[in-house]
Design a protein around this motif. Structure first.
Motif, short mmCIF file in Angstrom:
data_model
loop_
_atom_site.label_atom_id
_atom_site.label_comp_id
_atom_site.label_asym_id
_atom_site.label_seq_id
_atom_site.Cartn_x
_atom_site.Cartn_y
_atom_site.Cartn_z
N VAL A 574 0.73 -1.10 0.05
CA VAL A 574 -0.07 0.02 0.14
C VAL A 574 0.83 1.20 0.04
CG1 VAL A 574 -1.84 1.21 1.12
CG2 VAL A 574 -1.65 -1.09 1.48
N ILE A 575 0.91 2.10 -1.13
CA ILE A 575 1.40 3.25 -0.94
C ILE A 575 0.55 4.18 -0.93
CG2 ILE A 575 2.80 5.00 -2.51
CD1 ILE A 575 3.14 2.67 -4.28
N ALA A 576 0.89 5.24 0.34
CA ALA A 576 -0.01 5.98 0.79
C ALA A 576 0.47 7.17 1.43
CB ALA A 576 -1.16 5.32 2.01
N HIS A 577 -0.10 8.50 1.48
CA HIS A 577 0.14 9.72 1.66
C HIS A 577 -0.65 9.79 3.14
CE1 HIS A 577 2.96 11.26 -0.82
NE2 HIS A 577 2.26 11.20 -1.91
N ARG A 578 -1.73 9.23 3.12
CA ARG A 578 -2.83 9.56 4.26
C ARG A 578 -2.36 8.40 5.15
NH1 ARG A 578 -8.97 10.82 1.75
NH2 ARG A 578 -8.23 12.53 0.40
N LEU A 615 6.16 12.79 9.86
CA LEU A 615 5.31 12.86 8.80
C LEU A 615 3.65 12.68 9.53
CD1 LEU A 615 6.75 10.53 6.06
CD2 LEU A 615 6.19 12.79 5.83
N TYR A 616 3.80 11.82 10.40
CA TYR A 616 2.24 11.43 11.18
C TYR A 616 2.08 12.56 12.03
CZ TYR A 616 -1.22 8.81 13.58
OH TYR A 616 -2.33 8.42 14.50
N ASN A 617 2.88 13.24 12.48
CA ASN A 617 2.43 14.30 13.65
C ASN A 617 2.14 15.69 12.76
OD1 ASN A 617 2.81 13.21 15.88
ND2 ASN A 617 5.11 13.54 16.01
N SER A 618 2.73 15.59 11.41
CA SER A 618 2.28 16.79 10.60
C SER A 618 0.91 16.81 9.89
CB SER A 618 3.09 16.98 9.52
OG SER A 618 3.00 15.84 8.50
N GLN A 619 0.35 15.59 10.02
CA GLN A 619 -1.11 15.33 9.65
C GLN A 619 -1.98 15.33 10.75
OE1 GLN A 619 -1.64 11.93 6.87
NE2 GLN A 619 0.26 12.45 5.83
#
Length: 622
Positions: A574-578, A615-619
């Motif tokens: 799974v390639i994901a940005h979300r 990355l996670y915290n930025s979202q």
């Protein structure tokens, strides 16, 4: 699909159009005319018997047509002699001799026969040549299509869709038209020129020399006008390309133009380019249009000289009145095949340039073929292993470096990272769209290079960010996932994909026609259909590439349910940005600049408080 490739390729340049086909217009030339020309002729070899018949028929048709004026001249001479005898008889008060209508009638019937035979051979020539041309281009199209299916993905990365489309359509159509029309015209024109000169010589050597001496005037006029008009034709083609590009941009982006209130600017740009096109086109057409009147003027000069000299010869009894009229007719017939020959030479140059592009495609290096002992994994499990894999699109620019992954059957592997990190490239290598530079990739312990390419790719199912649906019914689009799928199996797949309900609400249900751009259904609905197609394919390994990035949150819930159903029991990449969609993955690969910089599950990576945590915290934090 790939982040590393140029996804937004310009489609304005559709390669070369066909040949210009008129004197004065710019002619595209091949880099290797001789080699390409003889290679193109090689495609006519299987049709050489038919082509020989065409050649003979063209010669016979032209010969029977050419000898007509000479025979007609005899009838005119006989009529003139009859009138002369009648005038002498009247003057001498002698009995008036009868006109030899039987002889004249015979000549008329002979002429009718000649022209009928000429027409029959001309019809035979065109009929056979149509078959020869179409069969030749059919074989070339087939070769091109088979070649395109064998080419590696990197070939398509370096070319726009327009270039390939132009090659398959414009260039091959150009070759077809030239073979069917221009080649036979060239044969006919050359035979006609030779035949007319022979017939003129049989009438009078001096008159023939007069006609031949006027030919340099034709060439001088043509070259003078062509030189002046060529720059205007080049400007016309350039402006036409600009206009097409502008119209395409404004049409495809008309919502953006309206949103930013740039309609006036767009119209002004169009008017400016259109004005340049008008000016260049007007000048080009006007100057090239002068060619025929000037050539008629030169032709009439020759006609006057021939008439005067011919009349003097007739008065001295050197030549008959019928031969003079036949000669004048021949001299007027000589102009057209000369113009046609010059024009066809230009067309053949452009055609050879088209053929050269086709041959360049056919000479491209094929995808690495399967080995002779390639395997087929009868019951694949879905265990995947990357061992020290290196890869680069260009040798001097390394992309993936020392990739090591060990994926167990049924696990979900998430791949995250910034744009250009190499995420999509990783799965492209897995499906062997590209060949790795170093290392190996194994599926169920077998090197993918030892597996039949078709069998390897049949293990995978793909759901991409850019949905692909063709012009057809919803039923046909989903059934594309597996050959021979029944209607019941398709409906079962759509139920699993949570797509059945919305399909039933459409006016024609499963028989709804998806238009060319699939714009009559929403983006989320398109995505559900591609998931249904993947479910129907029943793959061992699943690839999901940004599958929910372009839909709203509510639709994403449906798609996530569908994907959960699809991923059940399958090895999934799974390639994901979300990042909310991949928290449950057994393994998360964090990529940056072509390397795996972090690896672990969601909790482990958060605990490391490094790149993934940022990355996670930025979202989710803020």
């Amino acid at each position: 699909m790939s982040e590393e490739r140029n996804a937004d390729k310009s489609k304005k340049g559709f390669g070369s159009g066909g040949p210009m086909g008129s004197l004065g217009k710019p002619v595209e030339k091949a880099k290797n005319f001789k080699g390409t020309f003889f290679r193109l002729l090689g495609y006519l070899k299987p049709q050489r018997i038919k082509f020989s018949i065409v050649f003979i028929a063209a010669i016979l048709s032209t010969i029977f047509s050419i000898i007509g004026p000479k025979i007609m001249g005899r009838a005119i001479t006989k009529i003139a002699e009859g009138f002369e005898a009648k005038m002498i008889a009247l003057k001498m008060h002698q009995p008036i001799p009868t006109m030899e209508f039987t002889y004249i009638g015979q000549i008329v019937f002979i002429l009718l026969g000649l022209y009928l035979i000429s027409g029959a051979f001309s019809y035979l020539q065109q009929y056979i040549m149509a078959g020869v041309a179409q069969k030749t281009v059919y074989n070339m199209r087939k070769e091109v299509d088979e070649k395109l299916s064998r080419l590696p993905l990197k070939f398509f990365d370096g070319r726009t869709h327009g270039e390939i489309l132009s090659l398959v359509t414009n260039d091959l159509d150009n070759i077809s038209t030239t073979l069917q029309q221009s080649l036979t015209q060239l044969i006919t024109s050359i035979v006609t020129i030779g035949g007319i000169i022979v017939m003129m010589l049989s009438i009078s050597l001096l008159l023939t020399l007069i006609v031949i001496l006027t030919l340099p005037l034709y060439i001088a006029v043509t070259m003078m006008i062509a030189k002046r008009s060529q720059s205007h034709f080049a400007a016309q083609q350039k402006s036409l390309g600009e206009l097409n590009g502008h119209v395409e941009e404004m049409y495809t982006g008309h919502k953006i133009v309206k949103a930013f209130g740039r309609e006036k600017e767009s119209t002004e740009t169009f008017n400016s380019i259109n004005a340049k096109l008008y000016t260049a086109g007007y000048k080009a057409q006007f100057i090239s249009g002068i060619i025929m009147p000037l050539m008629r003027f030169v032709s009439n000069l020759g006609y006057i000289i021939i008439s005067v000299v011919g009349a003097l010869f007739a008065m001295k009894g050197i030549i008959t009145i019928g031969d003079i009229l036949a000669f004048i007719q021949y001299s007027r017939q000589l102009t057209m095949p000369i113009v046609q020959t010059a024009n066809i030479v230009n067309i053949i140059q452009s055609t050879v340039a088209s053929a050269e592009r086709v041959f360049e495609l056919l000479d491209e290096e094929d995808e690495v073929p399967d080995s002779a002992d390639a395997k087929v994994i009868a019951f694949p499990k879905g265990e995947v292993k990357f061992e020290n894999v290196d890869f680069s699109y260009q040798e001097e620019v390394p992309l993936l470096k020392a990739i090591n992954i060990d994926v167990k059957q049924g696990h979900t592997i998430a791949i995250v990272g910034p744009t250009g990190a190499g995420k999509t490239t990783l799965v492209n290598l897995l499906m062997r769209f590209y060949e790795i530079n170093y290392g190996r990739i194994r599926i169920d312990g077998v090197d993918i290079r030892d597996i039949e390419r078709g069998a390897l790719r049949s293990m995978f199912g793909m759901v991409l960010q850019d949905t692909w649906l063709f012009n057809g019914t919803i039923m046909e689009n989903i059934a594309y996932g597996r050959e021979g799928a029944t209607e019941e199996e398709v409906i079962q797949a759509t139920r699993a994909a949570h797509a059945h309900h919305f399909i039933k609400t459409l006016p024609d249900g499963y028989n709804t026609i998806i238009n060319e751009e699939a714009s009559n259904i929403s983006q989320g609905q398109k995505q559900l259909l591609t998931i249904a197609r993947a479910i129907l394919a029943d793959p061992t390994i699943l690839i999901l590439d940004e599958a929910t990035s372009s839909v709203d949150s509510r639709t994403e819930v449906y798609i996530q349910r569908a994907m959960t159903e699809l991923m059940h029991g399958r090895t999934s990449f799974v390639i994901a940005h979300r990042l909310s969609t991949i928290r449950e993955a057994e393994l998360i690969l964090v990529m940056n600049k072509g390397s795996i910089i972090e690896m672990g599950n969601h909790k482990e990576l958060l605990a490391q408080n490094c790149f993934y945590a940022d990355l996670y915290n930025s979202q989710f934090v803020g």
